[in-house]
Every structure is written in C-alpha cells, then in structure tokens.
Design a protein around this motif. Structure first.
Motif, PDB file in Angstrom:
ATOM      1  N   GLN A 163       0.860  -1.174   0.000  1.00 21.92           N
ATOM      2  CA  GLN A 163       0.000   0.000   0.000  1.00 21.92           C
ATOM      3  C   GLN A 163       0.900   1.228   0.000  1.00 21.92           C
ATOM      4  O   GLN A 163       1.962   1.229   0.620  1.00 21.92           O
ATOM      5  CB  GLN A 163      -0.842   0.011   1.269  1.00 21.92           C
ATOM      6  N   HIS A 211      -4.251   8.783   7.573  1.00 27.35           N
ATOM      7  CA  HIS A 211      -4.500   7.795   6.517  1.00 27.35           C
ATOM      8  C   HIS A 211      -5.931   7.282   6.515  1.00 27.35           C
ATOM      9  O   HIS A 211      -6.401   6.740   5.537  1.00 27.35           O
ATOM     10  CB  HIS A 211      -3.525   6.637   6.660  1.00 27.35           C
ATOM     11  N   PRO A 216      -0.151  10.362  26.893  1.00 30.34           N
ATOM     12  CA  PRO A 216      -1.081   9.661  25.988  1.00 30.34           C
ATOM     13  C   PRO A 216      -0.365   9.226  24.712  1.00 30.34           C
ATOM     14  O   PRO A 216       0.671   9.790  24.350  1.00 30.34           O
ATOM     15  CB  PRO A 216      -2.142  10.727  25.684  1.00 30.34           C
ATOM     16  N   ASP A 217      -0.912   8.225  24.086  1.00 23.94           N
ATOM     17  CA  ASP A 217      -0.324   7.764  22.825  1.00 23.94           C
ATOM     18  C   ASP A 217      -0.586   8.794  21.739  1.00 23.94           C
ATOM     19  O   ASP A 217      -1.658   9.392  21.697  1.00 23.94           O
ATOM     20  CB  ASP A 217      -0.947   6.433  22.396  1.00 23.94           C
ATOM     21  N   VAL A 218       0.386   8.956  20.875  1.00 24.33           N
ATOM     22  CA  VAL A 218       0.156   9.803  19.708  1.00 24.33           C
ATOM     23  C   VAL A 218      -0.586   8.958  18.696  1.00 24.33           C
ATOM     24  O   VAL A 218      -0.161   7.851  18.362  1.00 24.33           O
ATOM     25  CB  VAL A 218       1.480  10.306  19.114  1.00 24.33           C
ATOM     26  N   GLN A 219      -1.711   9.464  18.231  1.00 23.96           N
ATOM     27  CA  GLN A 219      -2.519   8.689  17.276  1.00 23.96           C
ATOM     28  C   GLN A 219      -1.766   8.438  15.989  1.00 23.96           C
ATOM     29  O   GLN A 219      -1.167   9.344  15.439  1.00 23.96           O
ATOM     30  CB  GLN A 219      -3.757   9.488  16.916  1.00 23.96           C
ATOM     31  N   LYS A 220      -1.822   7.210  15.536  1.00 18.57           N
ATOM     32  CA  LYS A 220      -1.226   6.905  14.237  1.00 18.57           C
ATOM     33  C   LYS A 220      -2.236   6.110  13.427  1.00 18.57           C
ATOM     34  O   LYS A 220      -2.174   4.897  13.375  1.00 18.57           O
ATOM     35  CB  LYS A 220       0.065   6.105  14.422  1.00 18.57           C
ATOM     36  N   PRO A 221      -3.221   6.777  12.844  1.00 20.88           N
ATOM     37  CA  PRO A 221      -4.251   6.035  12.127  1.00 20.88           C
ATOM     38  C   PRO A 221      -3.655   5.258  10.967  1.00 20.88           C
ATOM     39  O   PRO A 221      -2.823   5.771  10.216  1.00 20.88           O
ATOM     40  CB  PRO A 221      -5.211   7.113  11.628  1.00 20.88           C
ATOM     41  N   LEU A 222      -4.100   4.016  10.884  1.00 24.32           N
ATOM     42  CA  LEU A 222      -3.569   3.161   9.830  1.00 24.32           C
ATOM     43  C   LEU A 222      -4.297   3.432   8.529  1.00 24.32           C
ATOM     44  O   LEU A 222      -5.434   3.891   8.532  1.00 24.32           O
ATOM     45  CB  LEU A 222      -3.776   1.700  10.224  1.00 24.32           C
ATOM     46  N   PRO A 223      -3.640   3.148   7.420  1.00 23.62           N
ATOM     47  CA  PRO A 223      -4.378   3.201   6.159  1.00 23.62           C
ATOM     48  C   PRO A 223      -5.416   2.084   6.159  1.00 23.62           C
ATOM     49  O   PRO A 223      -5.443   1.244   7.047  1.00 23.62           O
ATOM     50  CB  PRO A 223      -3.317   2.985   5.101  1.00 23.62           C
ATOM     51  N   ARG A 224      -6.255   2.120   5.137  1.00 21.25           N
ATOM     52  CA  ARG A 224      -7.298   1.102   4.986  1.00 21.25           C
ATOM     53  C   ARG A 224      -6.709  -0.285   5.152  1.00 21.25           C
ATOM     54  O   ARG A 224      -5.631  -0.586   4.647  1.00 21.25           O
ATOM     55  CB  ARG A 224      -7.848   1.238   3.579  1.00 21.25           C
TER      56      ARG A 224
END
Lengths: 196, 277, 314
Positions: A30, A160, C45-53
C-alpha cells in the motif's frame, strides 16, 4: 460457440499476464501520502518569521482536509504559556495569561498535569491535546510551536484514515516545498519518513 | 539609562580563527577581559576585542565562569574542566553526577553548577562534596526550562539569581535552596514583561544590582533594575530571529556582551554615560 | 594573472559565505519533560497513528470487482436480463462510487501502471495492479463486461440515460477517436519525470467530485453537465473520452463470448439496433468493441422472452 480459445486470445492473455507479473514483482502493499515535517514550511527549522502555509486545508479534496496537526507529546515542552495554544501577542488577562487562543477552530485542549499547584498556574506542567475532530491542519499552531519559539513538537501529518489517496494529491501539487510525497504505508505510519 | 551598541565581534566573515558552530558561554573577567566558550574552545579577548588567547576543551563548552583567583571553569555535557588563566588544564570533574552543565557560579569557596538535565543548581564545597540542590523543591520538580538551558549568576551577597523561563521569572535563591523571591511575569508583547513560552533564557548581573537578560523568539536583550523594572532594551531585530539561549555577560564597567547564536557574533553594548566604578 | 587572483578571491568569498550560511540549525538541547520529571503519576497519551485502509478491505475490493464482472457476464450473457443489470449498476454506483469514492478505478490506474513500467522508483500498490488487469482479462473473453454495471462512472451514466437519441454514425465514429487521443495524452503525462508528471485522468474525472461530495466547483459542474447530456446521449464519457474504454475496445475485439443478438432466431426486424443507444449493433450483430453490456437489445427483442423461457426449460 466454440469452447477453445483463439490464438490471439492466448497471446493477449500471455501479454497481460507477463506485464502484470512484472508489476507485481515491484509492487508495494500500500502506498500513502505523508508530510515530511523537515520540509514542510510550517515546521522546517531555520524558517523564522515566514507566513503560515495553509495549503493543506485549502487544497485537499476531502472536506475539512485529511491533514491534522499532531502533538508529539514526548517532544512537547509542557509550557504554561504555550505559543501554539495561546495567541501570545494578544492582551494579557487578569490571570496573567494571554486572552486569546491561537487556534481558529479551538481544537487544542489544555490541562495542568503532574502535581498540580492550584494557586500558581506558572508552577505547573501542561498537556496539550489536539482534537482531531476539529483540527483541519491549517498549520498555525505548527508554526507557532517551531524553534526557537517552541520545541517544534507539533507537526502536520496526513491521517491515513481520512486521506482518499488521490493519484493527483491536490496538496502535493500546491505544496511549495514538495513536503508531501508518497511512501509505502508501513514507513509512513511508523514515522520512518521522519528521522527526527 | 541608555546603552549604546558599540561593537560587533566575529560574524560569518571572521574566518577560521572564529567559532564555527556555536557560542554558548560568555564571562567577563575582573580584569576587563571577555571569555567565550563555544565549539570545543575557549577564547579570551582584551577590552578592545583583540584575541589574547585560545585553547581547546575536551567537549563543546556550554558555559564558562572565571573564578576570583583567575581560574576558568568550562561547563560541558557531563563534565567541568578547570583551566588556569593561561589555558592550562588543571583539573576535570567527571562522572555520572554531572548532567548538562549550562552555568557555573561561585559562593565563597563553594562552586555552584546549573545542571540542565536535572533542572536544578547543584552546590559543591571546595572538596567537591555536594551540599544541596537548589530549585528542586517545587511542584514542577525543578526549573521549567523547555529551552534546554538553565542559567544563573551569584551576586556579591551570595544570592543566586536564576532564570526560570517556563515561569517567565528570574528567581532569587539563598545558597541553601530557600526561594527568596522573583521578578518578572508574562506580559504579552509588552517589553516590561517576558514574552513567548519561555523567557528569559539567560541572565547575568550588571552593575548596581541590575539584571541583564536575553530572550528568544523576538531575540533581544534587556536590562532590568533590581526590582525587575525595565531599564533598557538592548537591540531588537539586530540579532537573528532564530536565536535561542543567547549567552550574556556584564563587566564591572557596566558593559554588556551578548552572544548571538545563529550568526555567531558577540554584540557589545556600553552605558551611554560612564558609571562610577 | 590578476584576473585569476580575483576569481580565486571571489570563489573564496563565496565559499566562505556559503560555509557560514550553511550552519546547521539544530536543537540546542532536547529537554522536553517526560513522565518521570512531570511526576504526579502522569501518563503520556499515545500519539494517534491512524492506519491506512486495512489490507483485507483492499483485497475485498479486488474480489468484489472480479465478482461484479462475473455477475455482469452472467446477467448479460446467460440471463439476458436488463432489470437485473440495472440492479447491479445501482449496487456498483453505491459501492465503487459513493462508498469507495470512485477510487481505485481501472481508468485512473492506466497512468499508475504506465509510471510503474517506466519509473523504477515508483511504488505501485498491488491493488492498483489487479484493478488495472482484471477488466482487460475479462474483456479478452467476454468483451466489455466491466463497462456494464461494474464501472461506477459507466453505471451512473447508464442509470441516467432515460431518453436515448441516436448519434449520427459519422459523428459517433469521429468522436470515438477522442478517447485514444486522451489515452495517448494520459500515457504521455505519466512518462514525464516526477516533477512534471500529472495524473490527468484522475484530475479530470468528471464524476469523482460527485462521489466524494466535495472538490472543485468546476469539476462538479462538469460532472453535472455530463449527466445532463447523458440523459439523451448514451454514456458520453465512456464512448468518447474514457481512455480505459479505448483499451477495453481493443481487447474486446478478441472476445468470443460477449453479447449475442438472439442466436439463430433473428427476425431481422432491427428493433435491437434502434434500441442500442451506443450504436454498437451493426448488421444485426453486436460489435464487441463498442458493446457496453447494457442489455437494452434484449429488452427490445420480441423473441427474447420465449428464448429465455426455452433456455430455462432446457
């Protein structure tokens, strides 16, 4: 209707298969867009006194943009008078703090942490959390937090889960510093694109 | 009281005999000489700005101080080197007990060192025995120094004047660690107060109990009287806007030296009227 | 000689100033307070790391694409039923269009594939590769099954075509060349070096702004114009502009099992020819390269009903 395949069909399928095979060999699982905070003008060190760049909001095709300001807590100075939270140029209120906030969307939350001293606000550490639902990545706080005014803990990142991964990322087309580029997902997510 | 900007030492065109990467520490000797620490060297200048001496230090110096007997102490990461006035290495204090040393001062025979890693000032007797820590006894467990430098100076009465930038104050401590009081507050853009997130970054004592401080993010130097009232602003916009933690020193004639950290220059300011010494 | 010295001096001055300017701006000391020094039991707090789809969702897209093409072939070649095809079209518009916001689509992937073939540093995702090749593979055997009821852009236009008019043959043919010009231009823009490269197909995709319900006003207006035009002229984007349509047309010429007009039972009545809004029936035969799998011909055919019944009984 004949059951067999014509010779031309076999040739076409073989051609398609070979090309696909070649591409699959160099395919990445990806690929996503990510901002390099060392190039982004809002966080680039040494660029002092320049205008805040808000193209990430203006250009992104996603409503409210897929870019967010992110506070890397481990690098945050925990200041009482945070120049990213407050408009440090506004008039000082009775509590000794600036009367205005910097964020136009009021997306930063501030709270004292540690062994809180209720009598003296200056005697505390503070936590600054960015509300991702409100933030649109306009970069004002990023610029205000940059060295030497702050510690540069706030940077712009592509989210993302919001980014629709356009081939023609409109931000990348407009970015004056070419700071937004495509990365294999794993690198971009783990932050390997930024060594600092 | 007015100050005149009289001289600039160094700068980008100074060539290989000047500092290349950083000027971190300034000290004014009693003989009117100026001592500067940066890169991995110490430079000594006469009052006219001529280089008298240069010598190397083991690590990049973060600060330096000149003792009454003429010895030069250079604070570095994890150690303090002690040189004779001629640049001879006499002694070095090393070991895990020293963090990032960003200021050194003297209290009689005792030595005080500011440890930016521990966010406090440590007090040692002449035998290097630790007597006490200064500035730890508060809710923030030390000075608030997001800028990374803890600076202080000791006056003739033995009172420690330490910059606490996160609180926008210059605090006065007794040698035993008791907080005597403070001057300064955050006041937006008003030069009477300290601006930004964390100022002043560096502090020095001028003549007549005055305080000389430097600020970052709108780099400037200021002179305050002993009560914290603004006396003079020494140059706004003459220092590079990217400056941070500009070292400052003041000598017995009231002359003020400010080390500009980006273009590596030392600015000299003098009182418009000579003061009685 | 003095000139030489002047040059040397100038060079020295230049390098000297460059050397002085090039001072690296570094953080003097990193002293951000951490949990231990903040005290009071504070937890960072955790730093957000949004994953890709998620990967499996991406694979689902490819599987759905393949399945939808299978269904399209089954409906059009076996069931010969336009109503079912309309249902498939609506589903595709909803999923590939509005839910997936028009991305990834094989049309835009032409340029990704071109870049990947010509630029060694370019990362092409697996999903994009699959999305590009699957419809072509199907076309080799069954014709443009992708265009009928799978492609979100095509399906959307199919659904709005309520008063089809016949485009004059000559004009139709002339305009049809446009898509090859567009294809060549797209390839041309893709092989440019990185700085000048331009993904024009995605940029000028008329419907993607609609699917995303955001984007530039002029693109939304263009999309709306195509839809209004598409109420009368059958699928204007597909027939005259879609560069992937050009590729599919080539590969469809090889297909042997596409749409067939009531085999062995023609009436030579020509109702199917009149019903085809795309001019894809010539001499009572479906032209594979132009047939867009809409199944309108079956609907118009007086023989089609009995035929289906016969087949059902057999």
């Amino acid at each position: 209707m004949s059951k067999g395949f014509s010779r031309r069909q076999v040739v076409a399928v073989t051609g398609l298969g070979l090309t696909a095979g070649f591409l699959v060999k160099k395919a990445e699982g990806q690929v996503v867009w990510q901002i390099d905070s060392k190039s982004c003008v809002n966080s680039k060190l040494g660029e002092v006194g320049v205008k805040v760049c808000d193209l990430c909001v203006k250009e992104c095709v996603v409503t409210q943009s897929a870019v967010r300001a992110v506070n890397e807590f481990s690098k945050c100075g925990r200041c009482c008078v945070c120049p990213a939270y407050f408009n440090v140029k506004s008039a000082v209120g009775k509590d000794g703090l600036p009367s205005e906030k910097l964020c136009p969307r009021d997306a930063i939350l501030r709270k004292p942490i540690g062994e809180v001293d209720p009598n003296d606000p200056a005697n505390n550490f503070y936590e600054y959390v960015i509300d991702e639902a409100k933030c649109d990545g306009c970069g004002k706080c990023v610029m205000a937090c940059k060295e030497p005014a702050g510690l540069g803990s706030i940077v712009l990142r592509v989210r993302h889960d919001l980014c629709v991964n356009c081939n023609n990322c409109a931000i990348s087309q407009a970015c004056p510093k070419d700071a937004i580029t495509q990365w294999p997902a794993l690198k971009a997510v783990l932050g390997l694109s930024e060594t600092a | 009281m007015e100050y005149r900007h009289t001289r600039v030492m160094g700068g980008p065109e100074s060539g290989p005999d000047w500092f290349r990467h950083a000027i971190r520490g300034l000290a004014a000797g009693r003989d009117g000489r100026l001592y500067a620490a940066g890169d991995s060297r110490v430079m000594v200048f006469d009052p006219a700005g001529k280089v008298l001496r240069t010598w190397a230090t083991a690590k990049p110096g973060c600060c330096l101080a000149v003792a009454a007997d003429g010895r030069v102490l250079v604070g570095e990461a994890g150690q303090v080197e002690i040189f004779s006035g001629a640049g001879q290495l006499l002694q070095a204090w090393r070991g895990g007990w020293l963090g990032e040393i960003t200021a050194i001062g003297f209290h009689g025979a005792e030595t005080l060192v500011a440890d930016a890693a521990a966010r406090c000032i440590r007090r040692y007797d002449s035998g290097l025995k630790k007597l006490n820590d200064i500035g730890l006894d508060n809710r923030t467990n030390g000075f608030l120094i997001p800028n990374g430098v803890l600076d202080f100076e000791v006056d003739a009465a033995g009172v420690i004047h330490a910059a606490n930038p996160g609180k926008h104050r210059v605090e006065r401590y007794q040698a035993d660690g008791k907080l005597l009081g403070h001057v300064g507050r955050f006041d937006g853009l008003n030069p009477e107060g300290f601006p930004g997130c964390c100022n002043p970054t560096n502090v020095a004592l001028g003549t007549g109990g005055r305080l000389v401080v430097t600020e970052k993010a709108e780099s400037r130097a200021k002179v305050l009287d002993s009560g914290g009232k603004l006396v003079a602003v020494l140059g706004t916009r003459i220092f590079d806007a990217g400056c941070k933690n500009m070292a400052v020193a003041s000598d017995f004639r009231g002359r003020v030296y400010v080390a500009e950290t980006v273009k590596l220059r030392i600015f000299v300011f003098e009182p418009a009227r000579a003061e009685a010494v | 000689m003095s000139r030489l010295w002047a040059v040397v001096a100038l060079l020295c001055a230049l390098t000297g100033s460059v050397w002085a300017q090039a001072l690296p701006y570094e953080r003097p000391v990193d002293r951000a307070p951490q949990e231990k020094s903040i005290g009071g039991g504070y937890k960072t707090p955790d730093v957000q790391k949004p994953l890709p789809r998620k990967g499996w969702l991406e694979i689902t897209d490819v599987v759905l694409l393949a399945a939808a093409m299978g269904v399209s072939v089954w409906i059009v070649v076996k069931r010969r039923n336009r109503r079912w095809l309309m249902a498939l079209s609506a589903t595709s518009v909803a999923y590939f269009g509005f839910y997936r916001e028009g991305c990834v689509c094989p049309i835009g992937s032409i340029q990704n594939v071109t870049v990947a073939l010509t630029d060694g540093h370019y990362h092409i995702p697996m999903v994009v590769t699959a999305t590009f090749f699957l419809p072509l593979l199907v076309a080799v055997f069954y014709g443009r099954a992708f265009c009928g009821g799978v492609c979100a852009l095509g399906s959307l236009q199919e659904l709005v075509l309520i008063r089809p008019v016949q485009v004059p043959k000559k004009l139709d043919r002339a305009l049809g060349w446009l898509k090859y010009v567009y294809l060549l231009a797209a390839i041309g823009f893709a092989v440019l070096p990185l700085a000048q490269r331009d993904f024009v197909i995605c940029r000028f995709d008329p419907f993607v702004s609609l699917f995303r319900r955001s984007g530039f006003a002029h693109m939304l207006a263009l999309g709306a114009a195509f839809l209004v035009l598409g109420m009368f002229v059958g699928r204007p984007y597909c027939r005259y502009l879609c560069p992937y349509g050009g590729l599919l047309a080539w590969f469809s010429r090889l297909s042997s099992r596409g749409v067939s007009i009531t085999p062995n039972k023609e009436l030579d009545c020509g109702l199917c020819t009149d019903a085809c809004p795309y001019g894809a029936i010539e001499k009572m035969r479906a032209v594979r390269a132009n047939c867009l799998y809409c199944a309108r011909c079956y609907e118009a055919c007086p023989r089609e009903g009995p035929l289906v019944q016969l087949r059902g009984q057999a």
